[in-house]
Scaffold this active site. Sequence first.
Site, PDB file in Angstrom:
ATOM      1  N   THR A 193      -3.360   6.908  -0.856  1.00  0.00           N
ATOM      2  CA  THR A 193      -3.515   7.635  -2.108  1.00  0.00           C
ATOM      3  C   THR A 193      -4.284   8.938  -1.934  1.00  0.00           C
ATOM      4  O   THR A 193      -5.295   8.992  -1.226  1.00  0.00           O
ATOM      5  CB  THR A 193      -4.246   6.752  -3.142  1.00  0.00           C
ATOM      6  OG1 THR A 193      -3.481   5.581  -3.359  1.00  0.00           O
ATOM      7  CG2 THR A 193      -4.451   7.473  -4.447  1.00  0.00           C
ATOM      8  N   GLU A 483      -1.789  -0.792  -5.587  1.00  0.00           N
ATOM      9  CA  GLU A 483      -0.563  -1.349  -4.989  1.00  0.00           C
ATOM     10  C   GLU A 483       0.651  -1.096  -5.876  1.00  0.00           C
ATOM     11  O   GLU A 483       1.588  -1.894  -5.917  1.00  0.00           O
ATOM     12  CB  GLU A 483      -0.714  -2.849  -4.706  1.00  0.00           C
ATOM     13  CG  GLU A 483      -1.642  -3.165  -3.564  1.00  0.00           C
ATOM     14  CD  GLU A 483      -1.154  -2.593  -2.248  1.00  0.00           C
ATOM     15  OE1 GLU A 483      -0.023  -2.883  -1.838  1.00  0.00           O
ATOM     16  OE2 GLU A 483      -1.914  -1.835  -1.627  1.00  0.00           O
ATOM     17  N   ASP A 485       1.351   1.400  -9.630  1.00  0.00           N
ATOM     18  CA  ASP A 485       1.093   1.375 -11.069  1.00  0.00           C
ATOM     19  C   ASP A 485       2.155   0.525 -11.763  1.00  0.00           C
ATOM     20  O   ASP A 485       3.342   0.590 -11.428  1.00  0.00           O
ATOM     21  CB  ASP A 485       1.141   2.814 -11.603  1.00  0.00           C
ATOM     22  CG  ASP A 485       1.005   2.872 -13.109  1.00  0.00           C
ATOM     23  OD1 ASP A 485      -0.132   2.878 -13.603  1.00  0.00           O
ATOM     24  OD2 ASP A 485       2.058   2.886 -13.781  1.00  0.00           O
TER      25      ASP A 485
END
Length: 700
Positions: A193, A483, A485
Amino acid sequence: MPPPAAASRSGAGAGEPLAEEAESPAMRRLRRLSLHLLQPSDQAETSLALAACAGRSRRVEGGADVAAALAAYLRGRHRAAQLRLFDFFRSRPDLQTPVELTTAAHRELCFRQLRALVRDAGVRPLTLMASDPAEYFAVMEAAGGADISLGVKLGVQYSLWGGSIINLGTKKHRDKYFDGIDNLDYPGCFAMTELHHGSNVQALQTTATFDPVTDEFIINTPNDGAIKWWIGNAAVHGKFATVFARLILPLQGKGGEPADMGIHAFIVPIRDLETHAVLPGIEINDCGHKIGLNGVDNGALRFRSVRIPRDNLLNRFGDVSRDGKYTSSLPTINKRFAATLGELVGGRVGIAYSSVGVLKVAVTIAVRYALLRQQFGPPKQPEISVLDYQSHQHKLMPMLASSYAFHFATVQLVDKYSEMKKTNDEDLIADVHILSSGLKAYVTSYTAKSISICREACGGHGYAAVNRFGALRNDHDIFQTFEGDNTVLLQQVAGDLLKQYQEKFKGGTLSVTWNYLRDSMGTYLSQPNPVTARWEGEDHLRDPNFQLDAFRYRTSRLLHSVAARLQKHSKTLGGFGAWNRCLNHLLTLAESHIESVILAKFIESVRSCPDEKTREVLKLVCDLYALDRIWKDIGTYRNVDYVAPNKAKAIHKLTDYLSYQVRLVAQELVDAFDLPDLIIRAPIGMQSEAYAQYTQYVGF
C-alpha cells in the site's frame, strides 16, 4: 391491577391489544410491556423438543449434552492445536493483554507474545502455512482470541511477509529466508500500500530499476504519494520488507526508452540484522496511534535509491537475467499481475475466518449477559431475563444464527484454499479468489455492525472497557479495509458473476461456486408460480428447497437485470461510466450471491450432521438464518410477486417464532462455540458468577 391478558386465538390475535375504554397512560404502558412477554401460540409444534419457559436459566432439558454435541460437531480436526495455545497463554499471565495499555507497551507485549508463541510454545506458523493451511488458520484464530493485535501481527509476519517468499519466490528464496522467518529471526513487512494507492495496486508508483552494470535493482520512491503507508511491522520490529514496485528495464522499450514491466515484488532489507539500525537510503516513520490494533507497529517507508541484488526479485512469474533480459511464462502484464495477486489470497481467507471468531466472542458475551440480566416483569412477580423480550430476541437471535452460518461457510473456504494449494487446479484457484473476496467483504461488514448491536444490547455495562466491546469493535474495524476494501472486493464478485453469465449464454463451463446458474437460470427468470407464491404453511417455509430457491431467484433476477442495465448504459456512457451508474446494483448482486453460497453450505452442514438431536437444533438455527434474510429483503420478493402478501406476513410471523425458539437454546448454542474464559475475558460474558467477577474487577 395486573395488565389485561391477551385474547385467545379464537378472538383477537396474540400480541394484539384488547379494546379497552378509558385506559390510563400507566395501564397502557403496563399492557404494552406485558405484550413483550407473549410468545406466538399459533405455530405448529416442531419436532425439536424445546423446554417450556421456566425458571431463570430457561435451559432445555439436557442442555449440557446439547451444547457438548454441538461443540463436537463444530470442532475441526485442529481444535487440539488451539487448546494447546489456550493452555499456554493461561499458564503465562505475563503474556495476557491488560485492559489499559499505552501504544508503545502494547507493541512490545505483542512482539513478546509472538516470540513466546514461536520459541516457547514451539509453534512454527510458516511451516504450517506451507504444509497444512487449515491448522495455520486455526492457530491464527487462537492467537487472535488472545489479542486481535497478536493475530494480525502473526498474519503480517507469516501470511504476508512469509507468504510472499513461499508464493512469489522460488527455491533460492525459500532456502535463504524460510527458517529465519519461521523462527522469527527475520521479522518482516509487506510493503504494498502507498499513500496515494491502496486498492488500485496496478497504479503503484514505487520503482525498481535494473542496473546492468552492478547487477542490482535500485528501489526508489519518486514522490510523496508513493511512500509505502500502513506497513505492519515497519515502525519498530521489521528487518525486511517485500516491496511491490514497478520493474523498470532501461533501454528495453521502444526507441531505447525504459520499459515498464509492471508490478513485481522485491526483498528489501530495511534494518541491520545485528544492530537493528535503519539502513542507508531508507526512511521509516511511525504511522502513530490508531483507532485499534495498537499492538501492531504500522509505519511508512520511503526509499532513496536503495540498491538490492538482482536475486532479491521474487521471480516466480517473471525474471531478469544478468544481461537485463526479461522472461516470463505469462505473456502479458495483466496476466502476471493477476497471478501475483492470486497467490496472496490466503490473507483474505484468514481475515474472513478470524472475523467469524470475533463475531462468536461478541455474540457470546451479549447472549450470556442477556440471559443473566433481569429487568421488569409482570406485576408482583419476579423480574425476567432481558432475552425473554421479543425485541431482544430480534436483535440477537438472527445474529447468533448468522454466526453458525458463517462458521460453516468459512470452514469450507479454508478447506477449498487448502485443496487449491495442494493441487494448483486453475478452476479452484479462480473459485477461491472470488469466494474469499465475497466472504471476506460480507462477513467482516456484518461483524462490524453486529459488535455495536451487541454493545447496545448490554446497556451501560457494555460500555465498560473490561467487557470488551470497545476493543473488539476498534480492533476488528480495519478488517473491512485491509487485504482489499470491501466495496472493491464485492465488485470483483459482481464482475465474475457477469463473466459467468456471459459464458452461460455462450455454452461455456461455469466454475464450481456458480454452478447453480447453469441449470436454473431459465427457471429463476420465468414468471413466479402464482400458486407457490401464496403457500404459507410452516412445512413449506422451513423447506430448505424453498429457502435456497428464494435466495437463488433473487440473485438470478439481480444478475439478469444488471446485465441489461450495463448493456444499455454502455452505449452512451462507455464501460466505466455504465459500471459506475450501476454500482449499487452490482454490490447488491454480489451480497445476494454470497448469501446464497452461505445458505447452501449451512443446509449441507445440517444434513451432514450425524446426531439427530444436534441436527434438529442446527435445522432450527438454519431456518432462522434463511427466513430472517428473506424477510429483511421482502420488498425485492414482493416487487416481482415471488411472495404474495399473505406469505410475506407468514414469513414475518415465523421468523419471530423461530427467534423465540432459538432463544430457548441460546445458552447451548453459545456454549457450543467452546470459547474458554481466557478468550471471552469480559466479566459479564462469563459462564458463571459474572457479577461477582465484575464487582471484583472494579475493587469491591
